[in-house]
Design a protein around this motif. Sequence first.
Motif, PDB file in Angstrom:
ATOM      1  N   GLN A   1       3.685   4.528  -9.288  1.00 33.38           N
ATOM      2  CA  GLN A   1       2.617   3.329  -8.580  1.00 33.38           C
ATOM      3  C   GLN A   1       1.757   3.864  -7.306  1.00 33.38           C
ATOM      4  OE1 GLN A   1       5.555   1.215  -5.461  1.00 33.38           O
ATOM      5  NE2 GLN A   1       7.240   1.392  -6.770  1.00 33.38           N
TER       6      GLN A   1
ATOM      7  N   GLY B   1      -3.885  -0.133  -8.753  1.00 35.67           N
ATOM      8  CA  GLY B   1      -3.355  -0.915  -8.532  1.00 35.67           C
ATOM      9  C   GLY B   1      -1.957  -1.273  -9.848  1.00 35.67           C
ATOM     10  N   MET B   2      -0.797  -0.703  -9.674  1.00 34.35           N
ATOM     11  CA  MET B   2      -0.200  -0.597  -9.689  1.00 34.35           C
ATOM     12  C   MET B   2       1.082  -0.592  -9.209  1.00 34.35           C
ATOM     13  SD  MET B   2       1.906  -0.056 -12.823  1.00 34.35           S
ATOM     14  CE  MET B   2       1.175   0.615 -14.094  1.00 34.35           C
TER      15      MET B   2
ATOM     16  N   VAL C   1       6.398  -4.329  -8.259  1.00 33.50           N
ATOM     17  CA  VAL C   1       6.407  -5.228  -9.924  1.00 33.50           C
ATOM     18  C   VAL C   1       5.991  -4.937 -11.319  1.00 33.50           C
ATOM     19  CG1 VAL C   1       6.217  -7.646 -10.351  1.00 33.50           C
ATOM     20  CG2 VAL C   1       6.953  -7.040  -8.118  1.00 33.50           C
ATOM     21  N   ASN C   2       4.392  -4.398 -11.043  1.00 37.22           N
ATOM     22  CA  ASN C   2       4.195  -3.895 -11.884  1.00 37.22           C
ATOM     23  C   ASN C   2       4.586  -2.809 -12.676  1.00 37.22           C
ATOM     24  OD1 ASN C   2       2.237  -6.150 -11.580  1.00 37.22           O
ATOM     25  ND2 ASN C   2       0.355  -4.776 -11.100  1.00 37.22           N
ATOM     26  N   ALA C   3       4.596  -1.477 -11.647  1.00 39.35           N
ATOM     27  CA  ALA C   3       5.531  -0.235 -12.017  1.00 39.35           C
ATOM     28  C   ALA C   3       7.246  -1.184 -12.847  1.00 39.35           C
ATOM     29  CB  ALA C   3       5.444   0.631 -11.087  1.00 39.35           C
TER      30      ALA C   3
ATOM     31  N   THR D   1       7.958  -3.682 -13.884  1.00 45.84           N
ATOM     32  CA  THR D   1       8.256  -4.715 -15.871  1.00 45.84           C
ATOM     33  C   THR D   1       7.573  -3.447 -16.920  1.00 45.84           C
ATOM     34  OG1 THR D   1       7.025  -6.836 -14.597  1.00 45.84           O
ATOM     35  CG2 THR D   1       6.593  -5.939 -17.050  1.00 45.84           C
ATOM     36  N   LEU D   2       6.879  -2.741 -16.453  1.00 48.25           N
ATOM     37  CA  LEU D   2       5.827  -2.048 -17.389  1.00 48.25           C
ATOM     38  C   LEU D   2       7.434  -0.578 -17.676  1.00 48.25           C
ATOM     39  CD1 LEU D   2       3.382  -0.532 -19.133  1.00 48.25           C
ATOM     40  CD2 LEU D   2       3.292   1.270 -17.586  1.00 48.25           C
TER      41      LEU D   2
ATOM     42  N   GLU E   1       9.779  -2.717 -20.140  1.00 49.05           N
ATOM     43  CA  GLU E   1       9.190  -3.061 -21.638  1.00 49.05           C
ATOM     44  C   GLU E   1       9.134  -2.097 -22.269  1.00 49.05           C
ATOM     45  OE1 GLU E   1       8.026  -6.176 -23.130  1.00 49.05           O
ATOM     46  OE2 GLU E   1       9.036  -6.516 -21.042  1.00 49.05           O
TER      47      GLU E   1
END
Length: 64
Positions: free
Chosen positions: A2, A6-7, A10-12, A14-15, A18
């Motif tokens: 984080q 831009g992270m 939720v983005n972290a 999700t990454l 995946e």
Amino acid sequence: MQTMRGMALVNAATLIAELGDLSRFANPRQLMAYLGLVPSNTRAVAASNAAASPRPATPPPAGC
């Protein structure tokens, strides 16, 4: 993760979900290559494509 620009949470999450275990990448460059984010050298690609050409280009027939 984080702390990256831009992270968000939720983005972290999700990454990580995946990619799974990040220790399988020896360095950040391998991770970027896996993600398809490593820039390519178009000059090198053009040179290798030209060298791989089986025969020189032929001119068009007369009268075209």
